[in-house]
Design a protein around this motif. Structure first.
Motif, mmCIF file in Angstrom:
data_model
loop_
_atom_site.group_PDB
_atom_site.id
_atom_site.type_symbol
_atom_site.label_atom_id
_atom_site.label_comp_id
_atom_site.label_asym_id
_atom_site.label_seq_id
_atom_site.Cartn_x
_atom_site.Cartn_y
_atom_site.Cartn_z
ATOM 1 N N ARG A 1 5.591 -0.850 1.333
ATOM 2 C CA ARG A 1 5.081 0.471 0.963
ATOM 3 C C ARG A 1 5.304 0.706 -0.525
ATOM 4 O O ARG A 1 6.418 0.547 -1.018
ATOM 5 C CB ARG A 1 5.781 1.545 1.767
ATOM 6 N N LYS A 2 4.224 1.076 -1.232
ATOM 7 C CA LYS A 2 4.328 1.444 -2.645
ATOM 8 C C LYS A 2 4.950 2.828 -2.733
ATOM 9 O O LYS A 2 4.629 3.679 -1.915
ATOM 10 C CB LYS A 2 2.947 1.492 -3.300
ATOM 11 N N PRO A 3 5.774 3.092 -3.699
ATOM 12 C CA PRO A 3 6.233 2.124 -4.697
ATOM 13 C C PRO A 3 7.341 1.247 -4.115
ATOM 14 O O PRO A 3 8.189 1.719 -3.351
ATOM 15 C CB PRO A 3 6.778 3.003 -5.814
ATOM 16 N N SER B 1 0.829 -1.202 0.000
ATOM 17 C CA SER B 1 0.000 0.000 0.000
ATOM 18 C C SER B 1 0.865 1.255 0.000
ATOM 19 O O SER B 1 1.940 1.274 0.596
ATOM 20 C CB SER B 1 -0.903 0.000 1.238
ATOM 21 N N ALA B 2 0.369 2.292 -0.659
ATOM 22 C CA ALA B 2 1.087 3.567 -0.693
ATOM 23 C C ALA B 2 1.022 4.260 0.661
ATOM 24 O O ALA B 2 2.026 4.748 1.164
ATOM 25 C CB ALA B 2 0.507 4.468 -1.778
#
Length: 126
Positions: free
Chosen positions: A106-108, A89-90
Motif C-alpha cells: 500500500r502506498k505510501p 497502490s494507494a
C-alpha cells in the motif's frame, strides 16, 4: 542480502508517476538489481517481449492499461505467466483479482519495503 546475487535479476518497474518510478528504479539499482522501467501496462508488455524479467513491480491506476489488466495479460501468456508481480497502490479496489499478484504493497510504502518484497519475489525458492 549479497548484492552479487541480485546482479543476475532484472526487475520491471511499471508506474505512470515519473517521480515514484525513478525512486523505485534508483533504489533497486543501488542494491544491485538490473532494472527496466515502463510508464504504462502497454509499455511494460512491450518490455517483456524484449527482455528477460525476473519480477514486476506495478502501480494499479495508469493510463491506457491498468496494472491489473497488465497482470491479467501476463498471466494469460505462457511465456511470462511465471513472473511474480507485486501491486503497489494507494487504494486498491475490492474488485481487483488478487490472484494476479504475489504481493500487494500500500502506498505510501518505504523503499526498504519495496526492496524486501522484490528480494522475496526473486529469492523465495532459494
Amino acid at each position: 542480502m549479497d548484492t552479487s546475487r541480485r546482479a543476475d535479476k532484472t526487475i520491471l518497474v511499471v508506474d505512470d508517476a515519473d517521480d515514484l518510478r525513478a525512486i523505485y528504479v534508483a533504489g533497486l539499482v543501488m542494491v544491485g538489481y538490473k532494472v527496466v522501467a515502463a510508464e504504462s501496462g502497454v509499455a511494460a508488455l512491450a518490455q517483456l517481449g524484449q527482455k528477460k524479467v525476473d519480477a514486476i513491480l506495478t502501480d494499479l491506476w495508469m493510463p491506457r492499461m491498468t496494472g491489473a489488466a497488465m497482470a491479467s495479460a501476463i498471466r494469460a501468456d505462457a511465456r511470462h505467466q511465471h513472473i511474480p508481480i507485486t501491486l503497489v497502490s494507494a487504494v486498491p479496489p475490492e474488485t481487483v483479482d488478487w490472484s494476479l499478484f504475489e504481493c500487494v504493497l500500500r502506498k505510501p510504502c518505504s523503499l526498504e519495503d519495496v526492496i524486501e518484497t522484490v528480494d522475496l519475489m526473486c529469492f523465495s525458492a532459494d
